[in-house]
Structure formats: structure tokens, C-alpha cells
Design a protein around this motif. Structure first.
Motif, mmCIF file in Angstrom:
data_model
loop_
_atom_site.group_PDB
_atom_site.id
_atom_site.type_symbol
_atom_site.label_atom_id
_atom_site.label_comp_id
_atom_site.label_asym_id
_atom_site.label_seq_id
_atom_site.Cartn_x
_atom_site.Cartn_y
_atom_site.Cartn_z
ATOM 1 N N MET A 78 1.223 -1.349 -0.260
ATOM 2 C CA MET A 78 -0.013 -0.382 0.434
ATOM 3 C C MET A 78 1.030 0.946 -0.092
ATOM 4 S SD MET A 78 -3.042 -0.685 0.126
ATOM 5 C CE MET A 78 -3.535 -2.145 -0.845
ATOM 6 N N GLY A 79 2.088 0.814 -0.364
ATOM 7 C CA GLY A 79 3.045 2.586 -0.461
ATOM 8 C C GLY A 79 2.928 2.408 -1.769
ATOM 9 N N LEU A 136 1.790 -0.263 6.688
ATOM 10 C CA LEU A 136 1.546 0.422 5.648
ATOM 11 C C LEU A 136 1.631 1.301 4.416
ATOM 12 C CD1 LEU A 136 -1.856 -1.470 6.032
ATOM 13 C CD2 LEU A 136 0.369 -2.534 4.967
ATOM 14 N N GLY A 137 2.035 1.394 3.694
ATOM 15 C CA GLY A 137 2.345 2.294 2.350
ATOM 16 C C GLY A 137 3.803 3.195 3.713
ATOM 17 N N TRP A 166 3.510 4.699 6.582
ATOM 18 C CA TRP A 166 3.292 6.116 7.771
ATOM 19 C C TRP A 166 3.232 5.473 9.125
ATOM 20 C CZ3 TRP A 166 3.403 10.009 5.429
ATOM 21 C CH2 TRP A 166 3.306 10.065 4.518
ATOM 22 N N PRO A 219 0.902 6.909 14.738
ATOM 23 C CA PRO A 219 -0.697 6.819 14.544
ATOM 24 C C PRO A 219 -1.229 7.349 13.638
ATOM 25 C CG PRO A 219 -0.082 8.266 15.720
ATOM 26 C CD PRO A 219 0.744 7.938 15.610
ATOM 27 N N LEU A 220 -0.850 8.259 12.683
ATOM 28 C CA LEU A 220 -0.681 8.323 11.099
ATOM 29 C C LEU A 220 -1.823 7.132 10.142
ATOM 30 C CD1 LEU A 220 -1.541 10.951 9.489
ATOM 31 C CD2 LEU A 220 0.587 10.981 8.652
ATOM 32 N N GLY A 221 -0.657 5.669 10.166
ATOM 33 C CA GLY A 221 -1.144 4.992 9.298
ATOM 34 C C GLY A 221 -1.953 3.603 10.130
ATOM 35 N N ILE A 222 -1.424 2.661 9.756
ATOM 36 C CA ILE A 222 -1.836 2.015 10.030
ATOM 37 C C ILE A 222 -1.377 0.789 9.814
ATOM 38 C CG2 ILE A 222 -3.884 -0.647 9.513
ATOM 39 C CD1 ILE A 222 -5.220 1.927 8.202
ATOM 40 N N ASP A 278 -5.381 -2.333 14.341
ATOM 41 C CA ASP A 278 -6.236 -0.570 14.186
ATOM 42 C C ASP A 278 -7.629 -0.681 14.289
ATOM 43 O OD1 ASP A 278 -5.828 2.472 12.923
ATOM 44 O OD2 ASP A 278 -7.765 1.643 12.626
ATOM 45 N N VAL A 302 -6.372 8.476 18.993
ATOM 46 C CA VAL A 302 -5.334 7.187 17.790
ATOM 47 C C VAL A 302 -6.095 6.195 18.571
ATOM 48 C CG1 VAL A 302 -2.888 8.501 18.524
ATOM 49 C CG2 VAL A 302 -4.302 6.398 19.929
ATOM 50 N N LEU A 303 -6.266 5.283 16.484
ATOM 51 C CA LEU A 303 -6.910 4.046 16.631
ATOM 52 C C LEU A 303 -6.083 3.026 16.629
ATOM 53 C CD1 LEU A 303 -8.793 5.832 13.547
ATOM 54 C CD2 LEU A 303 -9.650 4.977 15.490
#
Lengths: 106, 224, 484
Positions: free
Chosen positions: B182-183, C66-67, C69, C72-75, C133, C191-192
């Protein structure tokens, strides 16, 4: 500015009220259409609560709850569509758009 | 149902108790900024200008990917339940509906497309655009002659899975290229996000129409 | 092992979502080849899950942003001991179900839809086990619900449709309660991600209410007595592979999520009354499910009520967690042992039903004597459900009793032993017809795979009887929270 301080609180309160109204209807009502609507109202309550939460910060609106609400709405639409079609199939199979009384969760 | 209106049932008491608890808790929530700060800090690497779009398509892109999957699975679940009833139940009479639609649908298509495109910098995005397009599709379905042939099954299925496929392909490519699942490569982020948004909008619009129809196509016999 | 070091660099976890999802998409695009996509998915996913479990065992928990990130910004995807064990169980039982379905669903109506929905369900369960998350877990949970509701309804007819509708409504109620919990948690802490929440959650009203809402919501989803009404008709009337998937795997999903939340997010919260409430409901489930299984007259009904009873043991989690921090491991081992054994029993029941043309217990004797492999599988897996020695079920109940004894909770010892007696009685009812004298008749001709797969799963329950140590040591690689 009292209005700015109060308005998120109103969203939070209305969110809670919608959630509980939906919950009550889901438990009490018998017709499946009403039950499905009740779930949607519960969902709207949670979304409203999230939007109220997003508006409370000092540094402007928090975008994350907004993104969560968009995602949540789409999930709710999907589940509602499945539930409605299932309701039609139940009606076609049993002649009634409600669940038989055997279940204690009715 | 009227006889129940004033009765204090256990369900009502439980609901009132829950409402009281929730109100107390909600009014007492501590003020905290949430993730507004971290999102603002990361915006220069997000590839898009609008924070909600950045959260949806980049920071929490995995949520959006799974949410497209939920939409698609809803259509498949409904199709697995059987074929749909004829829609519209009664063909629409008179010139009003058709005349309106002739003007409304082009406007809806332009609006939907604009909403998707503008999502990268302002309020809008794939879901908003897809919803407008889907509404146009539903209107179109309601005014169609009753036994109008549907598009071929394979095309329907391809359009339905376009959004999930695009997302999965880009996400997996990111994994293989070393940007993580997912990046996005930062230089390509804007174009990839816009591409995914377009594919997602098409899928969402089609999905909403198919959800509205509520069942497999009556004409095409590909299953069962 | 040098190859393991090489593998450590490769991110395996995302592939456990990508593979089944790609299989599901391809099966949807080409329904005519759906069965082959299903088989391919099963064959690829099991080795992946096995590698992941070995990797986690060797190197500890793996967290993938993931990605790129960082929460708490990403998953984050979290592959730890608990997640990889659940993934491995799903992959093992899933491959068995897929192989069995190849034989069971030949040319039958609904076969293609089974494959599409089953692969979606598999992908959804894997995504859920890996998610780190709370909101992402909600989305994966809805995926699991939609796929399993459609699978329940697939059988057609009034009873399965009503069961599916009831299941969907109870599940949506549970989802909404869960989502309200998510909103309260985000409102409190901003946060999640599970770890971030776990580090912050402290004793106060908002997280307590969130924990209660989420726990009760998930309890409704997992068909704990008295919310089990939809389960017996749904599991009992579905086609055999669907029954096996629902009873062995889907029931564990909400249990897992509850365990994950209490391990990671809420360990700082006390459970006033919750453990006794859950324990009482668990007791009710074991008794009621066991008695109904004794009364049922059809083979698959007995097995479905046995699931109602065995869900009860899963909820011993709460008293055990309260008693001491490691108490949950015995319950997880029980969940895995039950998953394998229940899949074996349902698949064997499907074989006997197909061979005899019905599943009335009273008239199954001839077919059971004629299909010895399947009856043997039913017997061994049944022994595991009862908890007889040399099976996974024995180790599971041993661990449960040991945990309860260490905690001094005599009442749960009695419950496990008494539930075992009830299980013994209904499993004996299942097998009874095979031991009566009479003619042996194999019934309808069946593909060989329908006899070998239940047998293989039954032998796996014996294997689990010797797997206690490695499983428990894998579970020590589980991320727990509670910094706050």
C-alpha cells in the motif's frame, strides 16, 4: 465565542441520542424494514459523534474522523443493501417480513 | 404499536440507562487535537492537497481499499441470493421523466467527474463523485424500458472489481518495488492516487446501481 | 537455519491478505474456474502461513507499516504469535475445506457462489487477524459478516434465510456497538492503533464504557448463549463445507478480536463483574448446547449444538484473564483444537449424509458401518471434542483445568469436566449407530477426497495432542499492551 464552544457538544449529544434511539427501535420493532432502518440510525449517531469529536481540537478540524465517517457510510450502505435484499428473500420464503418469535433477541 | 408507546419496557429502561451513561461520558471527553497535527505534518509527502483525501487514499489507504472490497462483496452476496425482480416494476409514462433525465444525466456525469478530480485539492473524492454517478445510473435504470438488455456479465464483473483491482495492483506493486504494501513512490503518488480514485469512482457508481437492482441480471445466464 | 534469515527480510504478512483476495477476485471474474482458483489459493496460503508462523517463532512479532506511514497516522499490520497461530489454523482448515469442496460440490447448484464467497471470507478473516488498528478491524469485521451471512443463506429455503437474517441483524447490532466503542476511544485518546491505545488507556469512564460496548457487541456476534438462536439452523442446514467454515473458523473471529482488545488495549482496566457474567453465560452455553445436542435427532444438528456448547469454553477467557495474565493461552489452544476437530466432524457428517441421502441419526447405522474411514474420522474428532487422551482436545482441556486450578477457580474446573461428560454423551450418540449389529452399506458412491479429508483432519487433531509445547511457545511471541 460561546457558539463555537457549544456546537461540538450538541453534535456529541445528538449522536448519542440517535444511537440509543436506533438501538431501542432495533430491539423493540418487529418489522425487518424498521430493524434495518434502526441499524442505520445507530450508524448515523456514531458518525455524528465522530464529527463532533473532529471539531473539538484547537488546531482546526481533525481530518481523520471525516475519513472514518466516509468509510463507515460506505460500509453501512453495503450492509443495508444486503439486509434489504435478504429481507425480500425472507418475505418471499416465509410470507412475513419479520423474524419468527422463537428468538430471545427479538 | 400505539399501545406500547407509554409502557416502560425493560428495553426502554436499558436504552435510557445507556443514553445516560453515554451522555455523561461524551460530555466529559477530554479535549485533545486527535491526529490533525500528524496529518498536517505529513501533508507535503501525501501527493494530494486535501487532508481528508490524503487520509483516505494515502495514510489510511488500506481502510479505503478494504471498504471498496466491502462494497464489492455486498454485490456478490446479493447476487448469490438469486436473480432480481424486473425494474422498473411499471414503465414510466409520459415525457417528464425522460425529458428531465436527458438533461440531468449529462450534468450528473460532469458533476461526478469533477468531484472525483477536485478531491485531490478540495472537498470531493471518489465516493462523492461515485455517489453522484451512481444516482444518475439509478435514475437511468428507473426510466429504462423494462426488458432492456444489460451489459455482458463479464463486463459487469470487470467494472465491479475495477476499484479493488486497481488498489490491489498498486498496493502490491508498492510492496514489490520496496515501498511497502500500500505504499506509493512519492514522485508518483499524485498520479497513482488520481488513477485509483477514477477506477474507484467507476466501481462505486456501478456498485451502487447494482445494489439498487438487488440481484443478478435476469437475462444473462452465467451461473447456477 | 540460514534460509530463515533470508525469509526474515521478506514481508510475508501482506501476502496472506493479497493471495486469498486475488483468488476471490479471480474466482468472481471467472466463476467457471472458481474451484481451481480456490484450490490454488489454499495451496499457496498454507505454506505462507506456516512460514509466517516459523518466522514469528524465530524472530518475534513483526509489525509492518502500510504505505510506510507509522501509526498513529497510518495503519500497521501486526503478525505476532497469536495472529500467526490463527492464520495457520485458518489456512490448514481452509485448505481441507477447499479440497473437500472439490469433491462435495461437483456440478451442484450454488457451487460457484460457494467458492467466491468462501475465498472472500478467507481473505477477510486473514485481514482481520493481521490488522493492528481498531477502525480497520471494524471494516474487516464487516467483510467477515457479509461473506458468512451470504454463505448461510446459500442453502436457500426458509430456515437458512431466517437464520441468515437473524445473524445479520445481531451482527450489525454488534458492529454498531463496536463502532461506538471506537468513537469513544478516538474521542478520548485521538489514536486508533492498538498499541498506541494500549499505551494510553487508563482507568476512567470513557474507556470502560468503550470496553463494555465492544465486548458485548462482539459477544453478540460470536453466538454466545443466549444469543445463539441463529447458529444451530444456520450451521446445521448449510452444505458441509460451509458448516465447517462457519463452525470451525468464523466463530473464532469475534473471540479473537475480543481477546486482542483485552490483551492489547484494555489490560489496564479492571473487569468488575464482567468475568462472572461471562463465566455464567459460558456455563449456560455449555449446559444448554450440550442438552440440545443430546436431544437433536439429526447428525448435523447435534454437531451444530455442540458448537453452541463449545463457544462457551471460549468465554472462560474472561475469568482466566482476570485470574492471571497468561490464562488466555489455554483458551486459544482450545480454540485451535476445537477448530480442527469441528471441521473434521462437520466434513465427516457431510460425507455420511451424502452417502446415506439423509442425516437422521437413527437410520445411519448401515452407512456408518460401510464407510469405516469416515466413521473412524468422526470418532477421533469426536474424542477430541470430548477431550479424550491423545487428542488436541485433551491437551486443551488439560490446559483449561490446569489454568483454573492454578487460579483456584474450582467452579470452572467443574464446568470443564461436566461439559466433557455432556460432550461424551452426545458424541457417543453420534457414533452409537456404528456399533450396532447390522448390515454394512457404503451408500451412494462418493469421491475419495470426501473420505480422506475428514480422516486427515482427524489425524491432525491427534497431532495437536503433541503440539502443546510449540503452540504455547509461539503464543509467547504475542504483543500485549498495557503500558499505561
Amino acid at each position: 465565542m460561546t457558539v463555537d464552544v457549544i456546537s461540538p457538544q450538541i453534535y456529541l449529544l445528538c449522536g448519542v441520542l440517535l444511537f440509543v434511539l436506533g438501538l431501542h427501535a432495533l430491539v423493540v420493532r418487529r418489522h425487518l424494514l424498521l430493524k434495518i432502518l434502526a441499524v442505520n440510525i445507530m450508524g448515523s449517531g456514531v458518525f455524528m459523534l465522530l464529527l463532533g469529536v473532529a471539531a473539538r481540537g484547537e488546531g482546526g478540524i481533525d481530518p481523520v474522523p471525516h475519513a472514518l465517517v466516509i468509510t463507515g457510510i460506505v460500509v453501512a450502505v453495503s450492509a443495508t443493501a444486503v439486509a434489504l435484499v435478504l429481507m425480500l428473500k425472507v418475505k418471499a420464503a416465509t410470507g412475513l417480513a419479520r423474524l419468527p418469535l422463537s428468538g430471545p433477541e427479538d | 404499536m400505539i399501545r406500547r408507546r407509554f409502557a416502560l419496557s425493560p428495553a426502554l429502561l436499558m436504552s435510557l440507562a445507556l443514553a445516560g451513561l453515554l451522555i455523561v461520558v461524551v460530555l466529559d471527553l477530554p479535549p485533545q487535537p486527535g491526529l490533525a497535527g500528524p496529518v498536517a505534518q505529513a501533508m507535503d509527502q501525501a501527493g494530494v492537497g486535501h487532508p481528508v483525501t490524503a487520509v483516505l487514499l494515502n495514510f489510511r489507504g488500506y481502510d479505503t481499499f478494504l471498504e471498496l472490497a466491502v462494497l464489492m462483496l455486498a454485490v456478490l452476496s446479493i447476487w448469490s441470493l438469486g436473480r432480481r425482480d424486473p425494474i422498473p416494476a411499471r414503465p414510466v409514462q409520459g415525457p417528464v421523466m425522460h425529458g428531465t433525465l436527458r438533461h440531468l444525466i449529462p450534468v450528473a456525469v460532469v458533476t461526478g467527474g469533477y468531484l472525483v478530480w477536485v478531491g485531490s485539492s478540495d472537498s470531493g473524492g471518489a465516493f462523492q463523485g461515485g455517489a453522484v454517478l451512481g444516482a444518475a445510473g439509478v435514475m437511468l435504470m428507473l426510466s429504462l424500458p423494462r426488458e432492456m438488455p444489460m451489459p455482458p456479465a463479464l463486463l459487469q464483473r470487470l467494472g465491479l472489481s475495477l476499484g479493488v483491482f486497481a488498489f490491489l495492483a498498486v498496493g502490491t506493486a508498492g510492496l514489490l518495488a520496496g515501498h511497502g504494501f500500500m505504499g506509493y513512490p512519492p514522485a508518483w503518488a499524485y498520479h497513482l492516487i488520481l488513477g485509483i480514485e477514477l477506477a474507484a469512482a467507476v466501481s462505486i457508481a456501478l456498485t451502487l446501481v447494482l445494489l439498487f437492482l438487488g440481484g443478478r441480471s435476469r437475462k444473462v445466464r452465467h451461473d447456477r | 537455519m540460514p534460509w530463515m534469515d533470508v525469509m526474515a527480510d521478506m514481508a510475508l504478512a501482506p501476502w496472506l491478505v493479497i493471495l486469498p483476495l486475488a483468488g476471490a477476485l479471480l474466482a468472481g471474474l471467472w466463476p467457471a474456474a472458481a474451484r481451481w482458483w480456490g484450490l490454488l489459493t489454499g495451496l499457496l496460503t498454507l505454506p505462507m502461513a506456516l512460514l509466517l508462523a516459523l518466522q514469528v517463532h524465530a524472530h518475534g512479532p513483526m509489525v509492518l507499516y502500510l504505505g510506510g506511514w507509522v501509526p498513529p497516522l497510518g495503519i500497521a499490520l501486526v503478525a505476532d504469535g497469536l495472529a500467526s497461530l490463527m492464520l495457520l489454523m485458518t489456512a490448514g482448515v481452509g485448505l481441507a475445506i477447499s479440497l473437500y469442496a472439490l469433491g462435495y460440490l461437483t456440478g451442484e447448484t450454488g457451487g460457484r457462489w460457494f467458492w467466491i464467497l468462501w475465498l472472500w471470507l478467507w481473505a477477510a478473516m486473514n485481514a482481520l487477524y493481521l490488522s493492528g488498528d481498531v477502525f480497520n478491524l471494524y471494516v474487516t469485521l464487516e467483510l467477515v459478516v457479509l461473506a458468512s451471512v451470504a454463505l448461510v443463506a446459500l442453502a436457500g429455503g426458509a430456515a437458512p434465510l431466517v437464520a441468515a437474517m437473524r445473524y445479520l441483524l445481531v451482527s450489525l447490532l454488534g458492529s454498531m456497538a463496536y463502532l461506538m466503542g471506537v468513537a469513544l476511544l478516538y474521542g478520548s485518546y485521538g489514536v486508533l492503533d492498538l498499541q498506541g491505545l494500549g499505551a494510553q488507556v487508563a482507568l476512567s469512564a470513557a474507556p470502560m464504557l468503550a470496553a463494555a460496548l465492544m465486548t458485548v457487541g462482539l459477544m453478540a456476534k460470536s453466538a454466545l448463549f443466549p444469543l445463539h438462536v441463529w447458529l444451530p439452523p444456520a450451521h446445521g442446514s448449510a452444505p458441509a463445507p460451509v458448516s465447517a467454515a462457519l463452525s470451525a473458523l468464523v466463530v473464532k473471529v469475534s473471540f479473537y478480536l475480543m481477546l486482542r482488545l483485552w490483551l492489547t488495549v484494555f489490560p489496564a482496566l479492571p473487569l468488575p463483574g464482567l468475568d462472572m457474567l461471562m463465566g455464567a453465560l459460558a456455563m449456560g452455553a455449555v449446559l444448554w448446547g450440550g442438552l440440545m445436542a443430546l436431544r437433536a435427532s439429526r447428525l448435523k444438528q447435534v454437531v451444530a449444538y455442540s458448537t453452541v456448547a463449545q463457544v462457551g469454553y471460549l468465554f472462560l477467557l474472561f475469568p482466566f484473564l482476570r485470574a492471571f495474565p497468561d490464562g488466555w493461552k489455554a483458551v486459544v489452544f482450545f480454540a485451535v483444537a476445537h477448530g480442527v476437530a469441528k471441521a473434521a466432524v462437520f466434513l465427516a457428517a457431510g460425507t455420511l449424509q451424502r452417502a446415506a441421502g439423509h442425516d437422521r441419526l437413527a437410520d445411519l447405522g448401515a452407512v456408518m458401518r460401510g464407510r469405516l474411514k469416515t466413521s473412524f474420522a468422526l470418532g477421533i474428532a469426536g474424542a477430541s471434542l470430548v477431550g479424550l487422551p491423545f487428542t488436541g482436545g485433551f491437551i486443551a482441556k488439560w490446559l483449561l483445568v490446569q489454568t483454573a486450578l492454578e487460579a483456584g477457580l474450582w467452579i470452572w474446573v467443574l464446568m470443564v469436566l461436566g461439559g466433557g461428560l455432556l460432550a461424551g454423551a452426545y458424541v457417543f450418540r453420534l457414533l452409537g449407530p456404528a456399533f450396532q449389529p447390522g448390515p454394512a452399506d457404503p451408500g451412494q458412491p462418493l469421491p475419495a477426497v470426501m473420505e480422506w479429508v475428514p480422516l486427515a483432519l482427524a489425524l491432525l487433531t491427534i497431532g495437536l495432542g503433541f503440539a502443546g509445547t510449540p503452540v504455547l511457545s509461539l503464543l509467547t511471541r504475542t504483543l500485549t499492551g498495557g503500558g499505561g
